[in-house]
Each structure stands twice: as C-alpha cells, then as structure tokens.
Design a protein around this motif. Structure first.
Motif, PDB file in Angstrom:
ATOM      1  N   PHE A 173       0.835  -1.202   0.000  1.00 52.76           N
ATOM      2  CA  PHE A 173       0.000   0.000   0.000  1.00 52.76           C
ATOM      3  C   PHE A 173       0.873   1.257   0.000  1.00 52.76           C
ATOM      4  CE2 PHE A 173      -2.180   3.326   2.464  1.00 52.76           C
ATOM      5  CZ  PHE A 173      -3.321   3.491   1.694  1.00 52.76           C
ATOM      6  N   PHE A 174       1.877   1.275   0.861  1.00 57.10           N
ATOM      7  CA  PHE A 174       2.769   2.447   0.937  1.00 57.10           C
ATOM      8  C   PHE A 174       3.524   2.652  -0.382  1.00 57.10           C
ATOM      9  CE2 PHE A 174       2.894   2.154   5.770  1.00 57.10           C
ATOM     10  CZ  PHE A 174       2.226   3.350   5.943  1.00 57.10           C
ATOM     11  N   VAL A 175       4.036   1.562  -0.930  1.00 58.52           N
ATOM     12  CA  VAL A 175       4.777   1.678  -2.193  1.00 58.52           C
ATOM     13  C   VAL A 175       3.846   2.226  -3.276  1.00 58.52           C
ATOM     14  CG1 VAL A 175       5.974   0.387  -4.007  1.00 58.52           C
ATOM     15  CG2 VAL A 175       6.446  -0.127  -1.643  1.00 58.52           C
ATOM     16  N   ALA A 176       2.592   1.737  -3.251  1.00 65.36           N
ATOM     17  CA  ALA A 176       1.622   2.170  -4.261  1.00 65.36           C
ATOM     18  C   ALA A 176       1.346   3.663  -4.149  1.00 65.36           C
ATOM     19  CB  ALA A 176       0.329   1.373  -4.102  1.00 65.36           C
ATOM     20  N   ILE A 177       1.084   4.096  -2.938  1.00 65.47           N
ATOM     21  CA  ILE A 177       0.692   5.508  -2.759  1.00 65.47           C
ATOM     22  C   ILE A 177       1.866   6.446  -3.061  1.00 65.47           C
ATOM     23  CG2 ILE A 177       1.116   5.903  -0.270  1.00 65.47           C
ATOM     24  CD1 ILE A 177      -1.806   6.981  -0.200  1.00 65.47           C
ATOM     25  N   SER A 178       3.070   5.931  -2.877  1.00 67.42           N
ATOM     26  CA  SER A 178       4.244   6.789  -3.110  1.00 67.42           C
ATOM     27  C   SER A 178       4.431   7.107  -4.594  1.00 67.42           C
ATOM     28  CB  SER A 178       5.504   6.103  -2.584  1.00 67.42           C
ATOM     29  OG  SER A 178       5.868   5.060  -3.452  1.00 67.42           O
ATOM     30  N   LEU A 179       3.775   6.312  -5.427  1.00 67.16           N
ATOM     31  CA  LEU A 179       3.968   6.491  -6.870  1.00 67.16           C
ATOM     32  C   LEU A 179       3.393   7.813  -7.368  1.00 67.16           C
ATOM     33  CD1 LEU A 179       5.347   4.244  -8.471  1.00 67.16           C
ATOM     34  CD2 LEU A 179       3.170   3.785  -9.541  1.00 67.16           C
ATOM     35  N   VAL A 180       2.495   8.408  -6.571  1.00 64.14           N
ATOM     36  CA  VAL A 180       1.842   9.640  -7.015  1.00 64.14           C
ATOM     37  C   VAL A 180       2.843  10.788  -7.199  1.00 64.14           C
ATOM     38  CG1 VAL A 180       1.269  10.619  -4.759  1.00 64.14           C
ATOM     39  CG2 VAL A 180      -0.251  10.959  -6.693  1.00 64.14           C
ATOM     40  N   GLY A 181       3.970  10.713  -6.491  1.00 60.62           N
ATOM     41  CA  GLY A 181       4.993  11.751  -6.640  1.00 60.62           C
ATOM     42  C   GLY A 181       5.428  11.845  -8.089  1.00 60.62           C
ATOM     43  N   SER A 182       5.602  10.691  -8.712  1.00 60.76           N
ATOM     44  CA  SER A 182       6.064  10.711 -10.105  1.00 60.76           C
ATOM     45  C   SER A 182       4.959  11.172 -11.037  1.00 60.76           C
ATOM     46  CB  SER A 182       6.555   9.330 -10.501  1.00 60.76           C
ATOM     47  OG  SER A 182       5.488   8.442 -10.544  1.00 60.76           O
ATOM     48  N   LEU A 183       3.708  10.852 -10.672  1.00 58.26           N
ATOM     49  CA  LEU A 183       2.600  11.233 -11.555  1.00 58.26           C
ATOM     50  C   LEU A 183       2.411  12.746 -11.564  1.00 58.26           C
ATOM     51  CD1 LEU A 183       0.018  10.430 -13.270  1.00 58.26           C
ATOM     52  CD2 LEU A 183      -1.221  10.540 -11.137  1.00 58.26           C
ATOM     53  N   ILE A 184       2.154  13.310 -10.368  1.00 58.76           N
ATOM     54  CA  ILE A 184       1.807  14.732 -10.289  1.00 58.76           C
ATOM     55  C   ILE A 184       3.029  15.602 -10.580  1.00 58.76           C
ATOM     56  CG2 ILE A 184       0.865  16.534  -8.797  1.00 58.76           C
ATOM     57  CD1 ILE A 184      -1.240  14.478  -9.179  1.00 58.76           C
ATOM     58  N   THR A 185       4.152  15.283  -9.942  1.00 58.28           N
ATOM     59  CA  THR A 185       5.314  16.160 -10.089  1.00 58.28           C
ATOM     60  C   THR A 185       5.970  15.979 -11.455  1.00 58.28           C
ATOM     61  OG1 THR A 185       5.681  15.670  -7.775  1.00 58.28           O
ATOM     62  CG2 THR A 185       7.368  16.961  -8.858  1.00 58.28           C
ATOM     63  N   ALA A 186       6.301  14.748 -11.786  1.00 60.04           N
ATOM     64  CA  ALA A 186       7.117  14.531 -12.974  1.00 60.04           C
ATOM     65  C   ALA A 186       6.297  14.511 -14.258  1.00 60.04           C
ATOM     66  CB  ALA A 186       7.871  13.221 -12.812  1.00 60.04           C
ATOM     67  N   ILE A 187       5.303  13.624 -14.320  1.00 61.02           N
ATOM     68  CA  ILE A 187       4.564  13.488 -15.584  1.00 61.02           C
ATOM     69  C   ILE A 187       3.855  14.798 -15.927  1.00 61.02           C
ATOM     70  CG2 ILE A 187       2.722  12.215 -16.784  1.00 61.02           C
ATOM     71  CD1 ILE A 187       3.538   9.745 -15.119  1.00 61.02           C
ATOM     72  N   PHE A 188       3.202  15.391 -14.943  1.00 62.93           N
ATOM     73  CA  PHE A 188       2.480  16.646 -15.207  1.00 62.93           C
ATOM     74  C   PHE A 188       3.432  17.776 -15.572  1.00 62.93           C
ATOM     75  CE2 PHE A 188      -1.733  15.834 -12.724  1.00 62.93           C
ATOM     76  CZ  PHE A 188      -1.946  14.730 -13.524  1.00 62.93           C
ATOM     77  N   ARG A 189       4.575  17.810 -14.891  1.00 65.44           N
ATOM     78  CA  ARG A 189       5.538  18.886 -15.157  1.00 65.44           C
ATOM     79  C   ARG A 189       6.102  18.746 -16.574  1.00 65.44           C
ATOM     80  NH1 ARG A 189       9.107  22.258 -11.825  1.00 65.44           N
ATOM     81  NH2 ARG A 189       8.274  21.318  -9.943  1.00 65.44           N
ATOM     82  N   LEU A 190       6.465  17.513 -16.909  1.00 61.60           N
ATOM     83  CA  LEU A 190       7.033  17.305 -18.255  1.00 61.60           C
ATOM     84  C   LEU A 190       5.974  17.523 -19.337  1.00 61.60           C
ATOM     85  CD1 LEU A 190       9.272  14.165 -17.614  1.00 61.60           C
ATOM     86  CD2 LEU A 190      10.027  16.503 -17.924  1.00 61.60           C
ATOM     87  N   ALA A 191       4.713  17.234 -18.984  1.00 58.29           N
ATOM     88  CA  ALA A 191       3.637  17.433 -19.960  1.00 58.29           C
ATOM     89  C   ALA A 191       3.140  18.883 -19.947  1.00 58.29           C
ATOM     90  CB  ALA A 191       2.492  16.479 -19.651  1.00 58.29           C
ATOM     91  N   ASN A 192       3.817  19.714 -19.174  1.00 58.35           N
ATOM     92  CA  ASN A 192       3.473  21.138 -19.079  1.00 58.35           C
ATOM     93  C   ASN A 192       2.042  21.373 -18.588  1.00 58.35           C
ATOM     94  OD1 ASN A 192       4.655  23.551 -19.187  1.00 58.35           O
ATOM     95  ND2 ASN A 192       4.377  23.893 -21.390  1.00 58.35           N
ATOM     96  N   VAL A 193       1.614  20.582 -17.632  1.00 58.90           N
ATOM     97  CA  VAL A 193       0.276  20.757 -17.051  1.00 58.90           C
ATOM     98  C   VAL A 193       0.384  21.809 -15.947  1.00 58.90           C
ATOM     99  CG1 VAL A 193      -1.624  19.575 -15.858  1.00 58.90           C
ATOM    100  CG2 VAL A 193      -0.281  18.348 -17.542  1.00 58.90           C
ATOM    101  N   GLU A 194       0.066  23.054 -16.314  1.00 64.13           N
ATOM    102  CA  GLU A 194       0.341  24.171 -15.392  1.00 64.13           C
ATOM    103  C   GLU A 194      -0.526  24.154 -14.143  1.00 64.13           C
ATOM    104  OE1 GLU A 194       0.072  27.615 -17.847  1.00 64.13           O
ATOM    105  OE2 GLU A 194       2.005  27.212 -18.809  1.00 64.13           O
ATOM    106  N   TRP A 195      -1.757  23.688 -14.273  1.00 64.12           N
ATOM    107  CA  TRP A 195      -2.654  23.754 -13.113  1.00 64.12           C
ATOM    108  C   TRP A 195      -2.187  22.873 -11.958  1.00 64.12           C
ATOM    109  CZ3 TRP A 195      -4.625  19.103 -11.717  1.00 64.12           C
ATOM    110  CH2 TRP A 195      -4.727  18.112 -12.689  1.00 64.12           C
ATOM    111  N   SER A 196      -1.226  22.005 -12.220  1.00 61.64           N
ATOM    112  CA  SER A 196      -0.806  21.063 -11.168  1.00 61.64           C
ATOM    113  C   SER A 196       0.136  21.681 -10.135  1.00 61.64           C
ATOM    114  CB  SER A 196      -0.135  19.848 -11.808  1.00 61.64           C
ATOM    115  OG  SER A 196       1.115  20.224 -12.355  1.00 61.64           O
ATOM    116  N   THR A 197       0.593  22.952 -10.361  1.00 63.75           N
ATOM    117  CA  THR A 197       1.578  23.562  -9.449  1.00 63.75           C
ATOM    118  C   THR A 197       1.207  23.451  -7.960  1.00 63.75           C
ATOM    119  OG1 THR A 197       2.161  25.063 -11.215  1.00 63.75           O
ATOM    120  CG2 THR A 197       2.891  25.688  -9.006  1.00 63.75           C
ATOM    121  N   PRO A 198      -0.024  23.789  -7.556  1.00 69.38           N
ATOM    122  CA  PRO A 198      -0.320  23.717  -6.110  1.00 69.38           C
ATOM    123  C   PRO A 198      -0.327  22.290  -5.562  1.00 69.38           C
ATOM    124  CG  PRO A 198      -2.025  24.918  -7.313  1.00 69.38           C
ATOM    125  CD  PRO A 198      -1.165  24.269  -8.325  1.00 69.38           C
TER     126      PRO A 198
END
Lengths: 439, 297
Positions: free
Chosen positions: A71-96
C-alpha cells in the motif's frame, strides 16, 4: 472564477506561509503520536518475544505488514505522476499539488522501508541484505529501487523548495528559533540569481525524467515479488501493469484527500480551487477505469478457465470467506468512486474527498487480498500443521504496528506542513505574474 | 404394455443387476481388516509389514492410527517383536526382527508372524498371521561372446539345508529411479526344477552411473510360502554417464556470487547511470550553494 482573483505576492506569501497548529491541529497531532506510540510499544513486544506475537505462521508468512508495505509503495507512486509526468507534460494547473504529492511520496516510501524491517524476524540482520544480497533475487531489486526512489523523491521535494526557503528566511521574526535554524541550513545560500535558477530548473527537470522509470520500476519490482512466486493468484504476467495502474489510482486518491484536508485546514480555497478538483476528478476516473480493466483481466480470465489449483483461491474470493472484503474493495475502491466522479457534480471538493477516502480504504483492503488469500491456498497444502495455521487474522500487535505506520506517515506530512509551505510560494507568485502579464 | 412386449428381452438382464445392486448395498459396510506381509532381502534384515484397512465393497481403504503388536511364532511376552507400532496414513506399520529373537529365528526353517491390534474400537482384538519358509534369492551373471546372462536361484531352508524351490514366479530387472525396468521381453519368470531362472540381458546402451554400473534386481512378490524376497547386484553393463552439473555456473538460480554476467552488467549499468545522475545533482546543489555564497560576499 477563482483563478481570476488578483493576488499580490505579499498576499500569496501570507496565505501560504506555514502556520502554527490550531486546536484541531494539535488534537490531530496528539492522536497521531499516540497511535505511533502504541505501534512502537507493540513493536518492542515483537522484538522481545519474536514474530510469534503476530498471527503469521507457516501458511501466511506475509500478512498485514506486507499488505501495508505494498500500500505504501503504491501511494508513493503519485509523486512521479503529479510532479514529474504533469511537469514534463506542461500541465500548469498542477503547481499547487506538486508538493502535496511529493510529501505523500516521501512519507509513504519512508514507512514502506520501515514496515519491511518490522516484518523481519531478525531486524539486526537487515544489513545482510546489502552485504550478502543476491542480485538475482527480486527482494534485492526492491531494496535497490526503494532506496533510489526515496532519494529521488527527497531531492524532488528539496530542490523546488529552495526558492521558498529564501522567502521563509526573509523575516526571522515570523518563525521560531528552531525553524529559523532549519531554514538557514536548508536555503540561506539561495539568492534567486539567474544561474541558481537555471541550475535548479535543470536539476528538477532531470529528476522529473529520471523518477518516471524508477517509479515504474519500484512498483513493477514490488509486483514481481509476488509474480515470480509460483502460487495461485500471483502466477500472472499481468502483475506489473496491474500494480502500476493500482498505484496511480491510490496515489491520486491520496492527493485528492490531502487537497481537501489542506484546503479546509489552511483556508487555501484560492489556491486549491474547484478547478483543481474538477481536473483531478477526471484523472481519477480514468485511473479507476484503467485499474478496473486490469482487475477484470486478473480475475475474470483465470475464473473462466478455473484451473483446479486456482479454483479454491478464486472461489474464496468470489463467494467464500474473503468475498465480503473482495467485493467491498472492488465496489468501494473502484466502482462507486467511478460513479461519483464521472458526473460533474461529483467532481466538487466534498464528493471528491469522499471518493478519495473510499479509494484509499478500498486500496488498502485490495492489497490485503492480494497478499493473504493466496498464501492460504498454496498449490501443495502443508501436512501436519495445526488447524490454526490454515487461517489468518492479524494479532493486536500487527494491527497496532500497521496503524502506527499509517499514523507515522500522516505525522510526517503534518509536521512538514507546519514547517514548510505545502503549496510552492515562489512558483505560485511566478505563475500569477505570468498570468497577469498575459492579460 | 406394447413397449414391454417389444422390449421383453430386457428381462433377461434383470438377474444380472441383482448382484450389482447387492454389492452396491454392501459397499456401505466397512469391515476392518488386518493383513501381514513378510520382506527379506540381501540388503536389509527381515521385516514384516501390517496393513490396517477397511474393506468397502471390493475396495480397501487404509486406516491410520491402528496400534499393533507383533509376535514371532506364538503370542507371548518373550516372542514380542516390538512393543507396539501404529499404522501411518497409508494404513501401514513395519517391524524388523530384533536381535533378542535371533535364537528363535535360527531354530526353525518355518516361522509364523502374528499381528494383534489393540486399543482401537473397531480393530481391537483383530489378529492376522502369516507363515513363511525361510528362503533367499541369489543372482549370478556371466558374459561370453557379447552375450550377457542373468541367473537367479530361489532356495529355501529345509532341515537346515538350502534346497532349490521350483515353480516360483519372480521378476528380473534393472533398478531405475522410480521403478524396475525389464531386461527381456517377459514380465515374470518361473523357476525350473533346479530352482533357477536363466535369461539373457538384452538391453544395450542403457545409461548407468559414472562408471557405467547398473543395479540388477530379482524379486519374488507376495508368494504364499516365501513372502517377499529381493536380491540386488551391481553389474558394469551400462553406459558411463557424466551428468552435466551446472551448479557452479552463473545462472539466475545460482548462489550469490554466480549471478549471470549479463544480469550484473545490466543491473549495475542501470544502477550506475541512475546513481551517477543523482550524485551529479548533489554536486549541482553544492554549486547552487557556492554561487549563493559568492553573491553574498
């Protein structure tokens, strides 16, 4: 509408500056510390008496601890989704949301590592994993990947924090002595020069690129801990993708829950807006549908064939003693959230929060169902074991330690919010300026 | 009625159904049974095996946990073979002849083994016995002009002398991992008036051990007078086999130091690239720090 509100840098700084705990915050912290203390007490008992205080025996040797770890390993994956994938995809609304996602990732991965040590009968031998590790073993891959992911997440939390540390260092009178000391160590050298910004941005982009494959690895390798073992329910080629999709879902569920709580507790309505919930809601629906698709693959295909060794395991899940928990996890963890979030009205903050909590609760039980029933139904049943070995329900020590680890992860997040801004101040000011310039 | 008239032949078969139905009714009843077998081989000391089973219809079901006492020749404390033995999940228990009964064993050519169950509700007091003649198998081999011959002799003790036994059915074969491989075309052989069986060994190129040895086996099974007899002899009639042992080679399932080279290369390569990048980023932090310190000074 919310985005059109004009916010000056002073107002943004004041809004997002770390605040002392209120009464509710103090009560919350005390409860978490108490739960952690009970967990610690249970662990000391386990250290003294050995793993016999747990209800894990020859059949179920991976119980609630490993469920919690997954469960912990699973939930930790969100860091890569919101921070990395969104940032690289230039998803500006994700900043907060980036820092929320990163602190969830860091706290979860810390406790994923801790809970693995808790599961060890002889924790003093932990270092043997590194000294005598066998590179062919998925356990060693997990050790390597978890420590790498932890380090990357820590850097990804720290590097974007540097500009905010300059803001926190600007007026020492606002902070306690301890916090001033902490801020000085972390960021007194940050002057915000062009060169510093350039290096920082480049480093963050590099981390965003590197964290994606590592994140996929961490959960794929965790799935291989199971899939490389020949057992009913685990003997699947689908496990990597199944685990990664589930991890994205529970991580996103964790983020929307945290978004709602932080927004309420710190009055961040102007920064974490309904629009953020709306967009996250759409993402969560997509992730839930994706995870549901993998679940259909995971259960329906073996059920169609109903191979003899799988039969007992599957029947236990569908109609047997694990059926209430199985259907609860499927309904509460996936189907009901999909029905809530598929409609626009469901993507408002409160329904989103409810859906987020449901996803997380469902996800925890789903991990329990991945681990335990399979262990109870091996291909070759053991002979001459006591009847009690053939059933598993965690002992109070196991519950206490598991609850303590969950409280510990929440405690890290709680203290982080008290010390650092949960929404990046510098980035928010920059974004608002850019928006104003565009207008 | 028309149908009955048309199919009146069916009544011819009705009597045939009666015993089938009767046996179907019998199958409900479970009769406890106790039986004994005697084993003697050139490799072990003689032993007896008891089987506790339920007879259900025509089948036998093993019964676990039946406690049995064994005696030699008569039921008396002095002839007790073992204190007690309990049958396992296959309904079997064995007892080997103890040194204390050597004199009794040597005193006669024929012996009776007795098994008595006790302390079990249905089996309590149940007895089984078996009477055997002391016998042995001997196995000789010869090889001439490329023809290999196996000769087995069955003898039994009669008035203190080993006399040949005729018309005994026996098997001859080669011991493989799980079963015995026939050496000729016949499944079984029968001894002649001299108590002998001679047969040609017709198998060529059979893998043996590292030296090309094969284990020849001759056995008598469930003979009413002799029990179960067995003899073994190692002969160099096989092909020497040196199995390839890759235990010390690098493989995915090998021990720690023997990981496959490609795995090491890939894993350390990936770890090196990732951690190299992270170390580079740490240097970048120090660079940021240095730039900041220079700016303030």
């Amino acid at each position: 509408m919310e985005n059109s509100i004009i916010l000056n840098p002073e107002k943004i700084t004041a809004d997002l500056y770390p605040k002392k705990f209120g009464k509710a915050g103090k009560i919350w912290t005390v409860i978490l510390i108490a739960v952690c203390a009970i967990g610690l007490f249970a662990y000391i008992r386990q250290l003294n008496k050995g793993l016999v205080v747990t209800n894990m025996r020859d059949y179920v040797s991976w119980g609630i601890y490993i469920s919690n770890f997954v469960f912990f390993v699973a939930i930790s994956l969100v860091g890569s989704l919101i921070t990395a994938i969104f940032r690289l995809a230039n998803v500006e609304w994700s900043t907060p949301l980036t820092r929320i996602a990163e602190i969830i990732a860091v706290s979860a991965i810390v406790f994923a590592s801790i809970i693995i040590i808790v599961d060890m009968g002889r924790p003093e031998r932990f270092m043997n994993l590194f000294i005598y590790g066998r590179l062919q073993s998925p356990i060693i891959w997990d050790v390597v990947v978890i420590s790498t992911y932890f380090f990357i997440s820590l850097l990804l939390l720290y590097l974007p924090l540097m500009p905010d540390l300059k803001i926190l260092n600007q007026d020492p009178s606002k902070n306690s002595r301890f916090l001033n000391h902490l801020y000085r160590i972390g960021g007194s050298f940050w002057k915000g020069t062009k060169e510093q910004l350039k290096i920082n941005n480049k480093a963050v982009t590099t981390l965003c690129i590197i964290i994606i494959p590592v994140a996929f690895c961490i959960h794929t390798v965790t799935s291989w801990l199971f899939a490389t073992t020949y057992r009913p329910g685990w003997d699947s080629t689908n496990f990597g993708a199944y685990f990664v999709s589930g991890a994205f879902l529970v991580g996103a569920g964790g983020v929307i829950t945290a978004m709602y709580v932080f927004r309420k507790a710190y009055h961040l309505d102007k920064y974490i807006t309904d629009l953020h919930f709306e967009k996250m809601g759409r993402i969560v629906v997509m992730l839930a549908l994706l995870y549901l698709y993998f679940n259909v693959n995971e259960y329906l295909v073996p059920a169609f064939k109903m191979k003899k060794p799988e039969e007992e395991h599957l029947k236990e899940l569908f109609t047997g003693s694990f059926a209430p928990m199985f259907w609860f996890a499927i309904l509460v963890g996936m189907i009901i959230p999909i029905f809530i979030l598929i409609f626009k009205r469901g993507r408002r903050p409160l329904p989103m929060f409810i859906a987020g909590v449901m996803i997380m609760v469902g996800a925890w039980f789903k991990r329990y169902l991945i681990v335990t029933p399979t262990l109870l139904h091996p291909f070759l049943p053991m002979h001459d074991v006591p009847e009690s070995y053939k059933h598993y329900f965690p002992s109070w020590e196991e519950w206490a330690i598991a609850a303590g680890s969950l409280a510990g992860a929440l405690l890290i997040m709680t203290f982080f919010v008290r010390i650092y801004p949960i929404i990046p101040i510098h980035e928010t000011i920059n974004e608002k300026n850019e928006m104003a310039e565009k207008k | 009625m028309k149908w009955l008239k048309k199919n009146r032949n069916i009544f011819v078969f009705l009597p045939l159904l009666v015993p089938t139905m009767a046996s179907g009714q019998d199958s409900v009843e479970k009769t406890p049974t106790l039986s004994l077998k005697y084993f003697s081989s050139d490799q072990n000391i003689p032993y007896i095996l008891v089987q506790s089973r339920y007879k259900v219809g025509r089948k036998f079901e093993p019964v676990k946990g039946v406690t049995v006492l064994f005696y030699l020749d008569s039921v008396a404390p002095s002839t007790k073979i073992t204190d007690k033995a309990t049958t396992n999940e296959f309904g079997e228990a064995i007892a080997a002849l103890p040194p204390a009964l050597k004199n009794t064993w040597d005193a006669s050519d024929k012996h009776k083994f007795i098994a008595e169950a006790f302390g079990n509700n249905e089996f309590d007091g149940l007895e089984a016995d078996i009477e055997i003649n002391k016998a042995k198998l001997s196995l000789d081999t010869s090889s001439a002009d490329g023809v290999k011959t196996v000769s087995v002799t069955v003898t039994q003790l009669e008035n203190g002398k080993w006399e040949p036994v005729k018309a005994v059915e026996l098997r001859i074969g080669i011991q493989r991992m799980e079963s015995i491989l026939k050496i000729g075309e016949e499944d079984t052989y029968t001894t002649d008036s001299a108590g002998k069986v001679n047969t040609e060994f017709k198998i060529n190129n059979l893998p043996g051990d590292k030296k090309g040895n094969l284990v020849l086996v001759a056995s008598v099974e469930d003979n009413d007078q002799l029990g179960n007899l067995k003899v073994e002899k190692t002969v160099p009639w096989g092909v020497a086999e040196n199995p390839v042992n890759n235990f010390n080679e690098r493989s995915l399932f090998a021990t720690r130091g023997k990981s496959p080279a490609w795995l090491l290369f890939m894993a350390y390569g990936i770890i090196g690239i990732v951690w190299g990048t992270l170390i580079y980023l740490i240097f970048q932090i120090f660079k940021i720090r240095k730039l900041g310190t220079e700016t303030s000074s």
